[in-house]
Motif scaffolding. Structure first.
Motif, PDB file in Angstrom:
ATOM      1  N   ALA A   2       0.733  -1.424  -0.070  1.00 32.66           N
ATOM      2  CA  ALA A   2       0.118  -0.036  -0.033  1.00 32.66           C
ATOM      3  C   ALA A   2       0.946   1.300   0.020  1.00 32.66           C
ATOM      4  O   ALA A   2       1.882   1.139   0.823  1.00 32.66           O
ATOM      5  CB  ALA A   2      -1.061   0.115   1.177  1.00 32.66           C
ATOM      6  N   PRO A   3       0.535   2.204  -0.699  1.00 30.05           N
ATOM      7  CA  PRO A   3       1.296   3.476  -0.863  1.00 30.05           C
ATOM      8  C   PRO A   3       1.436   4.126   0.698  1.00 30.05           C
ATOM      9  O   PRO A   3       0.238   3.968   1.465  1.00 30.05           O
ATOM     10  CB  PRO A   3       0.485   4.421  -1.811  1.00 30.05           C
ATOM     11  N   ALA A   4       2.387   4.777   0.662  1.00 33.56           N
ATOM     12  CA  ALA A   4       2.690   5.266   2.225  1.00 33.56           C
ATOM     13  C   ALA A   4       1.603   6.600   2.362  1.00 33.56           C
ATOM     14  O   ALA A   4       1.398   7.383   1.257  1.00 33.56           O
ATOM     15  CB  ALA A   4       3.956   5.961   2.328  1.00 33.56           C
ATOM     16  N   SER A   5       0.812   6.734   3.450  1.00 35.00           N
ATOM     17  CA  SER A   5      -0.084   7.962   3.504  1.00 35.00           C
ATOM     18  C   SER A   5       0.774   9.266   3.713  1.00 35.00           C
ATOM     19  O   SER A   5       1.867   9.218   4.114  1.00 35.00           O
ATOM     20  CB  SER A   5      -1.132   7.446   4.609  1.00 35.00           C
ATOM     21  N   SER A   6       0.215  10.341   3.148  1.00 40.66           N
ATOM     22  CA  SER A   6       0.559  11.459   3.427  1.00 40.66           C
ATOM     23  C   SER A   6       0.627  12.024   5.062  1.00 40.66           C
ATOM     24  O   SER A   6      -0.337  11.612   5.594  1.00 40.66           O
ATOM     25  CB  SER A   6      -0.054  12.709   2.666  1.00 40.66           C
ATOM     26  N   PRO A   7       1.529  12.718   5.443  1.00 42.10           N
ATOM     27  CA  PRO A   7       1.539  13.230   6.738  1.00 42.10           C
ATOM     28  C   PRO A   7       0.273  14.170   7.176  1.00 42.10           C
ATOM     29  O   PRO A   7       0.031  14.800   6.120  1.00 42.10           O
ATOM     30  CB  PRO A   7       2.761  14.170   7.216  1.00 42.10           C
ATOM     31  N   SER A   8      -0.412  13.726   8.401  1.00 41.99           N
ATOM     32  CA  SER A   8      -1.476  14.733   8.775  1.00 41.99           C
ATOM     33  C   SER A   8      -1.114  16.245   8.825  1.00 41.99           C
ATOM     34  O   SER A   8       0.139  16.321   9.075  1.00 41.99           O
ATOM     35  CB  SER A   8      -2.178  14.145  10.023  1.00 41.99           C
ATOM     36  N   VAL A   9      -2.355  16.812   8.733  1.00 38.79           N
ATOM     37  CA  VAL A   9      -1.959  18.180   9.326  1.00 38.79           C
ATOM     38  C   VAL A   9      -1.096  18.661  10.477  1.00 38.79           C
ATOM     39  O   VAL A   9      -0.331  19.305  10.867  1.00 38.79           O
ATOM     40  CB  VAL A   9      -3.336  19.079   8.966  1.00 38.79           C
ATOM     41  N   ALA A  10      -1.653  17.609  11.414  1.00 34.47           N
ATOM     42  CA  ALA A  10      -1.174  17.908  12.895  1.00 34.47           C
ATOM     43  C   ALA A  10       0.406  17.518  12.855  1.00 34.47           C
ATOM     44  O   ALA A  10       1.132  18.038  13.656  1.00 34.47           O
ATOM     45  CB  ALA A  10      -2.216  16.912  13.817  1.00 34.47           C
ATOM     46  N   ALA A  11       0.521  16.313  12.024  1.00 30.63           N
ATOM     47  CA  ALA A  11       1.869  15.953  12.132  1.00 30.63           C
ATOM     48  C   ALA A  11       2.862  17.089  11.208  1.00 30.63           C
ATOM     49  O   ALA A  11       3.902  17.154  11.969  1.00 30.63           O
ATOM     50  CB  ALA A  11       1.913  14.671  11.341  1.00 30.63           C
ATOM     51  N   LEU A  12       2.266  17.662  10.335  1.00 36.14           N
ATOM     52  CA  LEU A  12       3.107  18.479   9.509  1.00 36.14           C
ATOM     53  C   LEU A  12       3.695  19.753  10.691  1.00 36.14           C
ATOM     54  O   LEU A  12       4.266  20.387  10.530  1.00 36.14           O
ATOM     55  CB  LEU A  12       2.441  19.042   8.313  1.00 36.14           C
ATOM     56  N   ARG A  13       2.447  20.033  11.406  1.00 41.73           N
ATOM     57  CA  ARG A  13       2.531  21.192  12.190  1.00 41.73           C
ATOM     58  C   ARG A  13       3.659  20.987  13.583  1.00 41.73           C
ATOM     59  O   ARG A  13       4.302  21.697  13.849  1.00 41.73           O
ATOM     60  CB  ARG A  13       1.369  21.630  13.022  1.00 41.73           C
ATOM     61  N   ARG A  14       3.569  19.685  13.719  1.00 39.34           N
ATOM     62  CA  ARG A  14       4.361  19.244  14.772  1.00 39.34           C
ATOM     63  C   ARG A  14       5.941  19.121  14.331  1.00 39.34           C
ATOM     64  O   ARG A  14       6.884  19.635  15.031  1.00 39.34           O
ATOM     65  CB  ARG A  14       4.195  17.983  15.337  1.00 39.34           C
ATOM     66  N   ARG A  15       6.242  18.490  12.976  1.00 37.29           N
ATOM     67  CA  ARG A  15       7.337  18.776  12.357  1.00 37.29           C
ATOM     68  C   ARG A  15       7.781  20.120  12.219  1.00 37.29           C
ATOM     69  O   ARG A  15       8.909  20.512  12.627  1.00 37.29           O
ATOM     70  CB  ARG A  15       7.272  18.158  11.293  1.00 37.29           C
ATOM     71  N   SER A  16       7.087  21.230  11.885  1.00 32.68           N
ATOM     72  CA  SER A  16       7.366  22.368  11.918  1.00 32.68           C
ATOM     73  C   SER A  16       7.797  23.163  13.094  1.00 32.68           C
ATOM     74  O   SER A  16       8.806  23.869  13.390  1.00 32.68           O
ATOM     75  CB  SER A  16       6.469  23.236  11.088  1.00 32.68           C
ATOM     76  N   GLN A  17       6.891  22.618  14.336  1.00 32.31           N
ATOM     77  CA  GLN A  17       7.352  23.068  15.548  1.00 32.31           C
ATOM     78  C   GLN A  17       8.589  22.859  15.915  1.00 32.31           C
ATOM     79  O   GLN A  17       9.579  23.649  16.518  1.00 32.31           O
ATOM     80  CB  GLN A  17       6.300  22.544  16.467  1.00 32.31           C
ATOM     81  N   ILE A  18       9.090  21.557  15.769  1.00 33.77           N
ATOM     82  CA  ILE A  18      10.219  20.954  16.089  1.00 33.77           C
ATOM     83  C   ILE A  18      11.472  21.572  15.367  1.00 33.77           C
ATOM     84  O   ILE A  18      12.548  22.075  15.947  1.00 33.77           O
ATOM     85  CB  ILE A  18      10.509  19.332  15.903  1.00 33.77           C
ATOM     86  N   ILE A  19      11.391  21.903  13.965  1.00 33.28           N
ATOM     87  CA  ILE A  19      12.348  22.304  13.117  1.00 33.28           C
ATOM     88  C   ILE A  19      12.557  24.118  13.883  1.00 33.28           C
ATOM     89  O   ILE A  19      13.811  24.344  13.802  1.00 33.28           O
ATOM     90  CB  ILE A  19      11.855  22.422  11.736  1.00 33.28           C
ATOM     91  N   HIS A  20      11.608  24.707  13.750  1.00 26.73           N
ATOM     92  CA  HIS A  20      11.697  26.128  14.428  1.00 26.73           C
ATOM     93  C   HIS A  20      12.305  25.971  15.734  1.00 26.73           C
ATOM     94  O   HIS A  20      13.407  27.026  15.903  1.00 26.73           O
ATOM     95  CB  HIS A  20      10.384  26.890  14.107  1.00 26.73           C
ATOM     96  N   ALA A  21      11.975  25.076  16.556  1.00 28.37           N
ATOM     97  CA  ALA A  21      12.629  25.087  17.903  1.00 28.37           C
ATOM     98  C   ALA A  21      14.123  24.829  17.673  1.00 28.37           C
ATOM     99  O   ALA A  21      15.215  25.446  18.396  1.00 28.37           O
ATOM    100  CB  ALA A  21      11.984  23.923  18.711  1.00 28.37           C
ATOM    101  N   THR A  22      14.421  23.701  16.945  1.00 25.62           N
ATOM    102  CA  THR A  22      15.820  23.731  16.586  1.00 25.62           C
ATOM    103  C   THR A  22      16.648  24.879  15.998  1.00 25.62           C
ATOM    104  O   THR A  22      17.761  24.914  16.362  1.00 25.62           O
ATOM    105  CB  THR A  22      15.855  22.240  15.619  1.00 25.62           C
ATOM    106  N   ILE A  23      16.100  25.514  15.073  1.00 23.43           N
ATOM    107  CA  ILE A  23      16.625  26.523  14.337  1.00 23.43           C
ATOM    108  C   ILE A  23      16.925  27.549  15.674  1.00 23.43           C
ATOM    109  O   ILE A  23      18.158  28.314  15.723  1.00 23.43           O
ATOM    110  CB  ILE A  23      15.852  27.476  13.709  1.00 23.43           C
ATOM    111  N   ALA A  24      16.086  27.761  16.700  1.00 25.70           N
ATOM    112  CA  ALA A  24      16.246  28.722  17.723  1.00 25.70           C
ATOM    113  C   ALA A  24      17.426  28.282  18.625  1.00 25.70           C
ATOM    114  O   ALA A  24      18.179  28.861  19.072  1.00 25.70           O
ATOM    115  CB  ALA A  24      15.008  29.113  18.498  1.00 25.70           C
ATOM    116  N   VAL A  25      17.296  26.999  18.928  1.00 24.42           N
ATOM    117  CA  VAL A  25      18.386  26.549  19.788  1.00 24.42           C
ATOM    118  C   VAL A  25      19.670  26.399  19.211  1.00 24.42           C
ATOM    119  O   VAL A  25      21.041  27.142  19.699  1.00 24.42           O
ATOM    120  CB  VAL A  25      18.270  24.956  20.098  1.00 24.42           C
ATOM    121  N   ILE A  26      19.989  26.193  17.889  1.00 24.20           N
ATOM    122  CA  ILE A  26      21.183  26.257  17.030  1.00 24.20           C
ATOM    123  C   ILE A  26      21.811  27.663  17.387  1.00 24.20           C
ATOM    124  O   ILE A  26      23.061  27.978  17.454  1.00 24.20           O
ATOM    125  CB  ILE A  26      21.056  25.763  15.613  1.00 24.20           C
ATOM    126  N   ALA A  27      20.897  28.681  16.824  1.00 21.91           N
ATOM    127  CA  ALA A  27      21.196  30.246  16.871  1.00 21.91           C
ATOM    128  C   ALA A  27      21.516  30.608  18.174  1.00 21.91           C
ATOM    129  O   ALA A  27      22.561  31.467  18.350  1.00 21.91           O
ATOM    130  CB  ALA A  27      20.156  30.976  16.349  1.00 21.91           C
TER     131      ALA A  27
END
Length: 207
Positions: A2-27
């Motif tokens: 079966a084809p992999a399902s696309s990430p949900s809106v909630a999952a995309l938001r969580r990924r974005s939250q993590i990515i932007h938190a990572t940017i802030a920490v590295i900076a």
């Protein structure tokens, strides 16, 4: 299979939250001290397991951080260049848009430079090569139209690209550096080097 399902809106938001938190920490604390625990604290996450759920490991997270920043930068620069009405204007837009992005997205640019120094950016360089080819084509068109002197477009494009990278590295060294008029100063600098000379205008029969 079966084809992999696309990430949900909630999952995309969580990924974005993590990515932007990572940017802030590295900076703020640098690449070496950017731990999952600090990312979770900065991002308001209940557990580091939320990071591991969305990213296979630290390297995968850092690759996503780099891709997000590069994609956002590309959108900003491309949007500015599309408004240009000539090759010369497009080169000006490229310089100004890169500097403006650096000025208004300091944590992102500082993080991108940190990832570069840490060797955590994609290694194929295809995006950089494509950008340089685009700029070289614009400079070549500018030469044909009499906007630029008979410079080597490939060399000139490489110099422009390295200059933009230098702006990003400058912020990595001096996060509070004043970039307010740097775009205009770089435009003037490269116009001086690329601009047509009297000899060029005479050769083309223009005044």
């Amino acid at each position: 299979m079966a084809p992999a399902s696309s990430p949900s809106v909630a999952a995309l938001r969580r990924r974005s939250q993590i990515i932007h938190a990572t940017i802030a920490v590295i900076a703020d604390v640098g690449y070496a001290r950017c731990s999952f625990a600090e990312i979770a604290r900065r991002g308001g996450l209940s557990s580091t397991r939320l990071i591991s759920y969305h990213f296979d490991d630290r390297d995968a997270l850092m690759r996503s951080v780099a891709s997000t920043i590069v994609d956002d930068l590309a959108v900003a620069v491309t949007t500015a260049m599309r408004r240009a009405t000539s090759p010369r204007d497009a080169v000006h837009a490229y310089l100004r848009a890169n500097v403006a992005f650096a000025d208004t997205h300091r944590p992102e640019v500082i993080s991108l430079a940190a990832l570069l120094f840490a060797g955590s950016l994609p290694a194929d360089g295809s995006d950089v090569d494509a950008t340089q080819q685009t700029i070289a084509s614009l400079i070549a068109a500018g030469v044909e139209e009499g906007e630029f002197s008979g410079v080597d477009p490939v060399i000139a494009a490489d110099v422009l690209q390295r200059t933009v990278e230098g702006v990003f590295l400058r912020l990595h060294r001096a996060p509070e550096a004043d970039l307010s008029d740097l775009g205009d100063r770089l435009v003037a600098f490269f116009d001086s080097g690329l601009g047509t000379t009297d000899h060029d205008r005479v050769a083309r029969g223009t005044s």
